[in-house]
Design a protein around this motif. Structure first.
Motif, mmCIF file in Angstrom:
data_model
loop_
_atom_site.group_PDB
_atom_site.id
_atom_site.type_symbol
_atom_site.label_atom_id
_atom_site.label_comp_id
_atom_site.label_asym_id
_atom_site.label_seq_id
_atom_site.Cartn_x
_atom_site.Cartn_y
_atom_site.Cartn_z
ATOM 1 N N MET A 1 91.331 67.598 -43.468
ATOM 2 C CA MET A 1 91.992 66.888 -44.585
ATOM 3 C C MET A 1 92.509 67.912 -45.594
ATOM 4 O O MET A 1 91.754 68.793 -46.014
ATOM 5 N N LYS A 319 95.676 55.049 -53.155
ATOM 6 C CA LYS A 319 94.881 53.843 -52.857
ATOM 7 C C LYS A 319 95.633 52.928 -51.900
ATOM 8 O O LYS A 319 95.047 52.329 -51.001
ATOM 9 N N LEU A 320 96.956 52.821 -52.135
ATOM 10 C CA LEU A 320 97.759 51.960 -51.264
ATOM 11 C C LEU A 320 97.717 52.489 -49.823
ATOM 12 O O LEU A 320 97.674 51.712 -48.871
ATOM 13 N N LEU A 321 97.713 53.816 -49.716
ATOM 14 C CA LEU A 321 97.670 54.408 -48.369
ATOM 15 C C LEU A 321 96.279 54.301 -47.753
ATOM 16 O O LEU A 321 96.050 54.749 -46.641
ATOM 17 N N GLY A 322 95.364 53.720 -48.527
ATOM 18 C CA GLY A 322 94.024 53.470 -48.000
ATOM 19 C C GLY A 322 93.051 54.616 -48.207
ATOM 20 O O GLY A 322 92.053 54.722 -47.490
ATOM 21 N N ARG A 324 90.035 56.687 -49.302
ATOM 22 C CA ARG A 324 88.682 56.277 -49.717
ATOM 23 C C ARG A 324 88.451 56.755 -51.142
ATOM 24 O O ARG A 324 89.078 57.730 -51.584
ATOM 25 N N ALA B 82 91.525 48.190 -48.282
ATOM 26 C CA ALA B 82 92.026 49.574 -48.279
ATOM 27 C C ALA B 82 92.004 50.137 -46.864
ATOM 28 O O ALA B 82 92.990 50.727 -46.397
ATOM 29 N N ARG B 85 94.657 48.351 -44.777
ATOM 30 C CA ARG B 85 96.007 48.847 -45.085
ATOM 31 C C ARG B 85 96.257 50.178 -44.375
ATOM 32 O O ARG B 85 97.324 50.408 -43.818
ATOM 33 N N ARG B 86 95.223 51.036 -44.464
ATOM 34 C CA ARG B 86 95.355 52.386 -43.902
ATOM 35 C C ARG B 86 95.664 52.336 -42.403
ATOM 36 O O ARG B 86 96.500 53.077 -41.906
ATOM 37 N N PHE B 91 104.132 50.700 -45.938
ATOM 38 C CA PHE B 91 104.876 50.211 -47.111
ATOM 39 C C PHE B 91 106.042 51.145 -47.436
ATOM 40 O O PHE B 91 105.917 52.370 -47.342
ATOM 41 N N PRO B 111 98.735 59.875 -44.611
ATOM 42 C CA PRO B 111 98.048 58.649 -44.141
ATOM 43 C C PRO B 111 97.223 58.901 -42.873
ATOM 44 O O PRO B 111 96.158 58.311 -42.699
ATOM 45 N N GLU B 113 95.769 61.798 -41.984
ATOM 46 C CA GLU B 113 94.556 62.562 -42.338
ATOM 47 C C GLU B 113 93.566 61.682 -43.099
ATOM 48 O O GLU B 113 92.352 61.836 -42.941
ATOM 49 N N LEU B 114 94.105 60.757 -43.900
ATOM 50 C CA LEU B 114 93.210 59.817 -44.596
ATOM 51 C C LEU B 114 92.478 58.949 -43.584
ATOM 52 O O LEU B 114 91.372 58.479 -43.826
ATOM 53 N N ASP B 115 93.139 58.746 -42.428
ATOM 54 C CA ASP B 115 92.529 57.912 -41.381
ATOM 55 C C ASP B 115 91.653 58.745 -40.440
ATOM 56 O O ASP B 115 91.159 58.235 -39.441
#
Lengths: 401, 240
Positions: A1, A319-322, A324, B82, B85-86, B91, B111, B113-115
């Motif tokens: 990350m 936050k919209l992209l999820g 944490r 959240a 959405r991920r 969007f 997105p 990497e957040l996942d």
């Protein structure tokens, strides 16, 4: 990350640098206040610690040469030296003078020493080599090596430079022989000596010539007619070294039993200094330090809160992209800690350069720095809480606005 | 084509008492995979409210939403919005909303990497997406170094990064000129068809309606009409 905190900092590097510099200056002041506090304590106890005396003998009913005026007759040294359990006794003479020197005000604490002063921390020059007219001066007096200073009737040459030797009032200390210290202190101009001599003569003027020795003795017994006693040489205190194997407290009690003196152990003198002479200054310094600490915390909180506010839209997007919560919290916390740690490091660097130029001694102790670092880390984390709270409460819908 | 989204009886009120405004009034709709649907309507019709409700951004007061066969809202969230959405939604907005401190490629990687996707895999897919949108030579540029159209293309690439089942676009062409606006709309259509993603576009722009499979009309918090986009486009040309 990827590290969002670092990437954000890189993007706003100028702002981050300015914030860090501002914070570091604030921390440098906090650190400096702590250092001044330490310096005050060190200066206050410097002579006591360096004198290597077990017992301080001072004038009866006084607290010693630092807390108030204490004078003892010169021969007190021999009286004390003759007592049981005393290894050595030496006189202590110290007084402050103020002179004009090449257009500047020079405040010096003149300290009489019974030896050549080779035990002093000399950074340049040499110890005293003769009993008169030589002087060891502290660096802070800004008297160059070899320079000469007129004090009283005599001219003193600076033969050695010491470091970090200041009086409790912060004045630079100079060291001369004991007799020179007394000569500087008791120096009287010729006119004053002539007046004194004239007054003595007048007292004898009405004594009738041809009177018997008995009559003359009777006259001298009268307090009104008695000539003034010549002022003997006075010293401030006698420093006593106790013979090995003897109990310091026991020797102190024996000396205190003398009707015209008081005796304190070195710890007792230190307590008197810290508890009385510099106590108010210490308390004030400590208070300032606490206030500055609180101000730093508030400023840091505001800075971090403002930095977070600037990112509200980006946080909403995250936050919209999820993202944490940990990602968002981590970003703010990392930035706060980075600002705190870098500010602290910069404060140390700037302080190292700046503190020697302060008019009062600044003593930075490693233990204090460790504590301050821990406090800075704590404050950074605490300061980030308000920003984190704001970030976590950010509505995802902000991204639409 | 299977149903990508089914929403039933969505209601949303803003304010309380006399000042209460109905934003969604029992709205029901369905989107199929690979379908591109436009949502038209005047300002205040409730389009953006519907989009935020379907996108799990702001919860409706009542109703139910199922995405990909999974009920995600039924008078309350049934899943972590959240996380959902991920994994499942993308969007695109009027403004690209790219993170200003990340390059184009990093914005697309984010997105993924957040996942939890690794840096190498996410970078490879980000490059692939950016290249597919004709921005290969701009991938290391910050958003401030890109034009409005390029930013919007990066935003679409980012929306597609996690291969969403649904893509929501809120006025994606409002800040672009007509040619660029049309290009973006066509991109969204191509995305829907190629990736089998259902795309719902809230728009005022009626010039590019022919790219949509369906057009929903909304007024006063209700969907008041549904037409094939060809019909709407023909009607518009007849008027002109």
């Amino acid at each position: 990350m990827m590290n969002l905190a670092i990437k954000d900092i890189r993007h706003k590097l100028g702002r981050f640098v300015l914030t860090t510099v501002g914070m570091s200056l604030l921390l440098m002041v906090v650190m400096g206040m702590g250092g001044i506090y330490r310096g005050l304590v060190e200066e206050a106890t410097l002579i006591i610690d360096r004198s290597d005396a077990d017992i301080w003998v001072v004038q009866k009913e006084t607290k010693g040469p630092f807390a108030e005026v204490s004078t003892l007759p010169r021969n007190m040294e021999e009286r004390i030296a003759a007592m049981e359990g005393v290894e050595s006794a030496r006189p202590f003479v110290s007084h402050t003078i103020q002179r004009d020197y090449h257009g500047r005000v020079l405040r010096l604490t003149v300290q009489g020493i019974p030896d050549d002063g080779s035990w002093l921390p000399l950074v340049r020059g040499r110890p005293l080599s003769c009993g008169h007219f030589e002087m060891l001066a502290d660096k802070s007096a800004k008297l160059p090596l070899g320079s000469e200073l007129r004090l009283g009737n005599d001219t003193y040459k600076v033969v050695g430079i010491t470091e970090r030797l200041n009086s409790p009032a912060g004045d630079a200390m100079v060291f001369v022989s004991l007799n020179d210290a007394l000569a500087i202190r008791d120096h009287q101009p010729g006119e004053a000596i002539r007046h004194e001599r004239e007054a003595r003569v007048r007292r004898f003027e009405h004594v009738a010539y041809g009177s018997t020795a008995v009559d003359h003795a009777e006259t001298l017994r009268s307090a009104r007619e008695r000539p003034a006693a010549l002022p003997g040489l006075r010293i401030g205190a006698v420093l006593v070294k106790v013979r090995p194997g003897w109990d310091v407290e026991d020797v102190r009690r024996r000396i205190s039993a003398l009707p015209d003196v008081m005796a304190y152990t070195a710890d007792g003198q230190r307590e008197i200094m810290l508890g009385g002479v510099v106590a108010r200054s210490r308390r004030q310094q400590a208070l300032f330090r606490k206030i500055l600490g609180a101000v730093s915390a508030v400023v840091m909180m505001l800075v971090l809160y403002t930095l977070t506010l600037d990112k509200i839209h980006d946080i909403a997007m995250l936050k919209l992209l999820g993202a944490r919560q940990g990602v968002i919290v981590g970003m703010i916390l990392q930035q706060a800690l980075l600002i705190g740690c870098l500010s602290f490091a910069l404060a140390c660097l700037i302080g190292n350069w700046a503190y020697p130029h302060f008019p009062r001694r600044v003593v930075i102790v490693r233990g204090d720095q460790v504590v301050l670092f821990a406090v800075v880390v704590g404050i950074s984390a605490l300061a980030s809480l308000i920003g984190i709270r704001k970030a976590l409460r950010t509505d995802v819908g902000e991204v639409l606005s | 084509m299977k149903e990508a989204l089914i929403a039933e009886n969505l209601c949303k009120h803003y304010g309380k008492g006399n000042t209460s405004v109905v934003a969604l009034d029992n709205v029901s709709l369905a989107l199929r995979t690979g379908e591109v649907v436009a949502l038209l309507g005047p300002s205040g019709a409730g389009k953006s409210t519907l989009l935020t409700a379907l996108g799990l951004i702001r919860a409706p007061d009542s109703g139910s939403i199922a995405i990909g066969g999974q009920i995600v809202f039924d008078n309350g969230y049934r899943t972590d919005p959240a996380a959902f959405r991920r994994k499942h939604l993308g969007f695109v907005f009027q403004r690209a909303n790219l993170l200003p401190f990340l390059t184009a490629e990093e914005n697309v990687r984010l997105p993924m990497e957040l996942d939890g996707l690794g840096a190498r895999a996410s970078a490879a897919r980000a490059r692939e997406l950016i290249e597919s949108f004709g921005l290969a030579n701009r991938r290391d540029n910050l958003p401030s170094e890109l034009s409005g159209g390029q930013q919007q293309r990066v935003a679409i690439a980012r929306a597609l990064a996690n291969r969403p089942e649904l893509l929501f676009a809120d006025e994606p062409t409002a800040a672009l000129d007509s040619a660029l606006g049309r290009l973006v709309m066509e991109m969204l259509r191509d995305v829907a068809h190629e990736h089998q993603t259902a795309v719902l576009v809230v728009t005022h722009d009626t010039r590019a309606l022919d790219v949509f499979d369906r057009v929903l009309k909304m007024e006063d918090g209700r969907i008041c009409g549904q037409e094939r986009s060809a019909d709407v486009a023909n009607e518009r040309s007849r008027r002109e």
